[in-house]
Design a protein around this motif. Structure first.
Motif, PDB file in Angstrom:
ATOM      1  N   ARG A  20      50.297  90.374 -61.808  1.00  0.00           N
ATOM      2  CA  ARG A  20      49.148  90.873 -61.028  1.00  0.00           C
ATOM      3  C   ARG A  20      48.384  91.928 -61.831  1.00  0.00           C
ATOM      4  NH1 ARG A  20      47.881  91.195 -55.448  1.00  0.00           N
ATOM      5  NH2 ARG A  20      45.978  92.397 -55.319  1.00  0.00           N
ATOM      6  N   LEU A  21      49.108  92.850 -62.461  1.00  0.00           N
ATOM      7  CA  LEU A  21      48.459  93.884 -63.268  1.00  0.00           C
ATOM      8  C   LEU A  21      47.680  93.254 -64.420  1.00  0.00           C
ATOM      9  CD1 LEU A  21      51.307  96.559 -63.460  1.00  0.00           C
ATOM     10  CD2 LEU A  21      49.284  96.591 -61.984  1.00  0.00           C
ATOM     11  N   ARG A  22      48.268  92.253 -65.069  1.00  0.00           N
ATOM     12  CA  ARG A  22      47.575  91.565 -66.177  1.00  0.00           C
ATOM     13  C   ARG A  22      46.329  90.847 -65.677  1.00  0.00           C
ATOM     14  NH1 ARG A  22      52.862  90.035 -68.194  1.00  0.00           N
ATOM     15  NH2 ARG A  22      52.642  88.125 -66.999  1.00  0.00           N
ATOM     16  N   SER A  23      46.438  90.160 -64.536  1.00  0.00           N
ATOM     17  CA  SER A  23      45.297  89.383 -64.029  1.00  0.00           C
ATOM     18  C   SER A  23      44.123  90.278 -63.653  1.00  0.00           C
ATOM     19  CB  SER A  23      45.713  88.528 -62.835  1.00  0.00           C
ATOM     20  OG  SER A  23      45.892  89.312 -61.681  1.00  0.00           O
ATOM     21  N   GLU A  24      44.425  91.493 -63.258  1.00  0.00           N
ATOM     22  CA  GLU A  24      43.370  92.438 -62.886  1.00  0.00           C
ATOM     23  C   GLU A  24      43.027  93.392 -64.032  1.00  0.00           C
ATOM     24  OE1 GLU A  24      44.583  94.372 -59.291  1.00  0.00           O
ATOM     25  OE2 GLU A  24      44.539  92.505 -58.147  1.00  0.00           O
ATOM     26  N   HIS A  25      43.629  93.172 -65.209  1.00  0.00           N
ATOM     27  CA  HIS A  25      43.401  94.024 -66.389  1.00  0.00           C
ATOM     28  C   HIS A  25      43.628  95.492 -66.050  1.00  0.00           C
ATOM     29  CE1 HIS A  25      41.787  90.439 -68.265  1.00  0.00           C
ATOM     30  NE2 HIS A  25      40.979  90.284 -67.234  1.00  0.00           N
ATOM     31  N   THR A  26      44.715  95.757 -65.328  1.00  0.00           N
ATOM     32  CA  THR A  26      45.025  97.112 -64.876  1.00  0.00           C
ATOM     33  C   THR A  26      45.771  97.881 -65.955  1.00  0.00           C
ATOM     34  OG1 THR A  26      45.171  96.309 -62.608  1.00  0.00           O
ATOM     35  CG2 THR A  26      46.158  98.458 -63.067  1.00  0.00           C
ATOM     36  N   VAL A  27      45.238  99.033 -66.302  1.00  0.00           N
ATOM     37  CA  VAL A  27      45.865  99.970 -67.233  1.00  0.00           C
ATOM     38  C   VAL A  27      45.762 101.361 -66.612  1.00  0.00           C
ATOM     39  CG1 VAL A  27      45.392  98.607 -69.313  1.00  0.00           C
ATOM     40  CG2 VAL A  27      43.720 100.289 -68.524  1.00  0.00           C
ATOM     41  N   CYS A  28      46.370 102.335 -67.233  1.00  0.00           N
ATOM     42  CA  CYS A  28      46.305 103.710 -66.743  1.00  0.00           C
ATOM     43  C   CYS A  28      44.848 104.170 -66.707  1.00  0.00           C
ATOM     44  CB  CYS A  28      47.127 104.613 -67.649  1.00  0.00           C
ATOM     45  SG  CYS A  28      47.035 106.357 -67.182  1.00  0.00           S
ATOM     46  N   ARG A  29      44.426 104.683 -65.580  1.00  0.00           N
ATOM     47  CA  ARG A  29      43.044 105.156 -65.432  1.00  0.00           C
ATOM     48  C   ARG A  29      42.773 106.432 -66.218  1.00  0.00           C
ATOM     49  NH1 ARG A  29      41.444 104.282 -59.111  1.00  0.00           N
ATOM     50  NH2 ARG A  29      41.585 102.006 -59.162  1.00  0.00           N
ATOM     51  N   ALA A  30      43.818 107.202 -66.469  1.00  0.00           N
ATOM     52  CA  ALA A  30      43.627 108.482 -67.150  1.00  0.00           C
ATOM     53  C   ALA A  30      43.491 108.324 -68.663  1.00  0.00           C
ATOM     54  CB  ALA A  30      44.785 109.434 -66.840  1.00  0.00           C
ATOM     55  N   CYS A  31      44.292 107.395 -69.251  1.00  0.00           N
ATOM     56  CA  CYS A  31      44.283 107.307 -70.719  1.00  0.00           C
ATOM     57  C   CYS A  31      44.175 105.885 -71.257  1.00  0.00           C
ATOM     58  CB  CYS A  31      45.513 107.989 -71.293  1.00  0.00           C
ATOM     59  SG  CYS A  31      47.038 107.046 -71.054  1.00  0.00           S
ATOM     60  N   GLY A  32      44.221 104.891 -70.380  1.00  0.00           N
ATOM     61  CA  GLY A  32      44.139 103.502 -70.827  1.00  0.00           C
ATOM     62  C   GLY A  32      45.446 102.920 -71.308  1.00  0.00           C
ATOM     63  N   GLY A  33      46.539 103.647 -71.124  1.00  0.00           N
ATOM     64  CA  GLY A  33      47.847 103.191 -71.586  1.00  0.00           C
ATOM     65  C   GLY A  33      48.451 102.114 -70.696  1.00  0.00           C
ATOM     66  N   ASP A  34      49.528 101.519 -71.190  1.00  0.00           N
ATOM     67  CA  ASP A  34      50.271 100.520 -70.424  1.00  0.00           C
ATOM     68  C   ASP A  34      51.009 101.194 -69.270  1.00  0.00           C
ATOM     69  OD1 ASP A  34      49.510  98.382 -72.032  1.00  0.00           O
ATOM     70  OD2 ASP A  34      51.160  98.738 -73.428  1.00  0.00           O
ATOM     71  N   LEU A  35      51.292 100.422 -68.228  1.00  0.00           N
ATOM     72  CA  LEU A  35      51.976 100.935 -67.056  1.00  0.00           C
ATOM     73  C   LEU A  35      53.366 100.327 -66.929  1.00  0.00           C
ATOM     74  CD1 LEU A  35      48.945 100.717 -64.641  1.00  0.00           C
ATOM     75  CD2 LEU A  35      49.979 102.818 -65.526  1.00  0.00           C
ATOM     76  N   VAL A  36      54.334 101.162 -66.597  1.00  0.00           N
ATOM     77  CA  VAL A  36      55.712 100.743 -66.375  1.00  0.00           C
ATOM     78  C   VAL A  36      55.908 100.602 -64.864  1.00  0.00           C
ATOM     79  CG1 VAL A  36      58.133 101.383 -66.662  1.00  0.00           C
ATOM     80  CG2 VAL A  36      56.463 101.961 -68.442  1.00  0.00           C
ATOM     81  N   ILE A  37      56.494  99.490 -64.452  1.00  0.00           N
ATOM     82  CA  ILE A  37      56.668  99.190 -63.031  1.00  0.00           C
ATOM     83  C   ILE A  37      57.940  99.842 -62.512  1.00  0.00           C
ATOM     84  CG2 ILE A  37      56.979  97.332 -61.359  1.00  0.00           C
ATOM     85  CD1 ILE A  37      55.437  95.578 -63.495  1.00  0.00           C
ATOM     86  N   GLY A  38      57.805 100.556 -61.403  1.00  0.00           N
ATOM     87  CA  GLY A  38      58.943 101.225 -60.789  1.00  0.00           C
ATOM     88  C   GLY A  38      59.432 100.489 -59.556  1.00  0.00           C
ATOM     89  N   ASP A  39      59.798 101.212 -58.540  1.00  0.00           N
ATOM     90  CA  ASP A  39      60.337 100.651 -57.308  1.00  0.00           C
ATOM     91  C   ASP A  39      59.237 100.528 -56.254  1.00  0.00           C
ATOM     92  OD1 ASP A  39      62.883 100.582 -58.437  1.00  0.00           O
ATOM     93  OD2 ASP A  39      63.325 102.626 -57.795  1.00  0.00           O
ATOM     94  N   ALA A  40      59.597  99.944 -55.112  1.00  0.00           N
ATOM     95  CA  ALA A  40      58.642  99.708 -54.027  1.00  0.00           C
ATOM     96  C   ALA A  40      58.969 100.608 -52.832  1.00  0.00           C
ATOM     97  CB  ALA A  40      58.679  98.251 -53.600  1.00  0.00           C
ATOM     98  N   LEU A  41      57.926 101.050 -52.164  1.00  0.00           N
ATOM     99  CA  LEU A  41      58.050 101.839 -50.934  1.00  0.00           C
ATOM    100  C   LEU A  41      57.348 101.072 -49.831  1.00  0.00           C
ATOM    101  CD1 LEU A  41      58.733 104.476 -49.379  1.00  0.00           C
ATOM    102  CD2 LEU A  41      56.504 105.320 -50.116  1.00  0.00           C
ATOM    103  N   PHE A  42      58.061 100.762 -48.763  1.00  0.00           N
ATOM    104  CA  PHE A  42      57.494 100.044 -47.631  1.00  0.00           C
ATOM    105  C   PHE A  42      56.519 100.945 -46.887  1.00  0.00           C
ATOM    106  CE2 PHE A  42      58.066  98.599 -43.121  1.00  0.00           C
ATOM    107  CZ  PHE A  42      57.342  97.431 -43.259  1.00  0.00           C
ATOM    108  N   LEU A  43      55.279 100.492 -46.697  1.00  0.00           N
ATOM    109  CA  LEU A  43      54.245 101.295 -46.043  1.00  0.00           C
ATOM    110  C   LEU A  43      53.950 100.866 -44.612  1.00  0.00           C
ATOM    111  CD1 LEU A  43      51.543 101.472 -48.864  1.00  0.00           C
ATOM    112  CD2 LEU A  43      53.280 103.180 -48.298  1.00  0.00           C
ATOM    113  N   GLY A  44      54.311  99.658 -44.252  1.00  0.00           N
ATOM    114  CA  GLY A  44      53.922  99.096 -42.967  1.00  0.00           C
ATOM    115  C   GLY A  44      54.271  99.946 -41.762  1.00  0.00           C
TER     116      GLY A  44
END
Length: 83
Positions: A20-44
């Motif tokens: 999903r991150l690749r398809s949306e070309h998502t990188v760090c907004r602050a520096c353009g770096g790669d992002l490491v995926i962490g854990d999930a928090l249920f928001l519902g």
């Protein structure tokens, strides 16, 4: 000690988030770096404006000198959880 509201992601789940991150070309907004995926928090259950199957996936910039290393992406369960 693990928090009960935080869900660790498995390899296939992380790969779906990564895709999903690749398809949306998502990188760090602050520096353009790669992002490491962490854990999930249920928001519902927390935010009434969120769908009942919403999660926040923690993301950390891989650049240790980034001025804003922590962010996240909101996804619905069907977008990343095992089917």
């Amino acid at each position: 000690m693990a928090r009960p509201e935080v869900m660790p992601l498995g390899g296939s789940q992380r790969e779906r988030v990564r895709a999903r991150l690749r398809s949306e070309h998502t990188v760090c907004r602050a520096c353009g770096g790669d992002l490491v995926i962490g854990d999930a928090l249920f928001l519902g259950f927390v935010f009434h404006s969120e769908p009942t199957d919403a999660y926040m996936i923690g993301l950390t910039c891989a650049n240790p000198s980034c001025p804003a290393r922590y962010t996240g992406i909101r996804l619905r369960a069907r977008e990343f959880l095992d089917r």
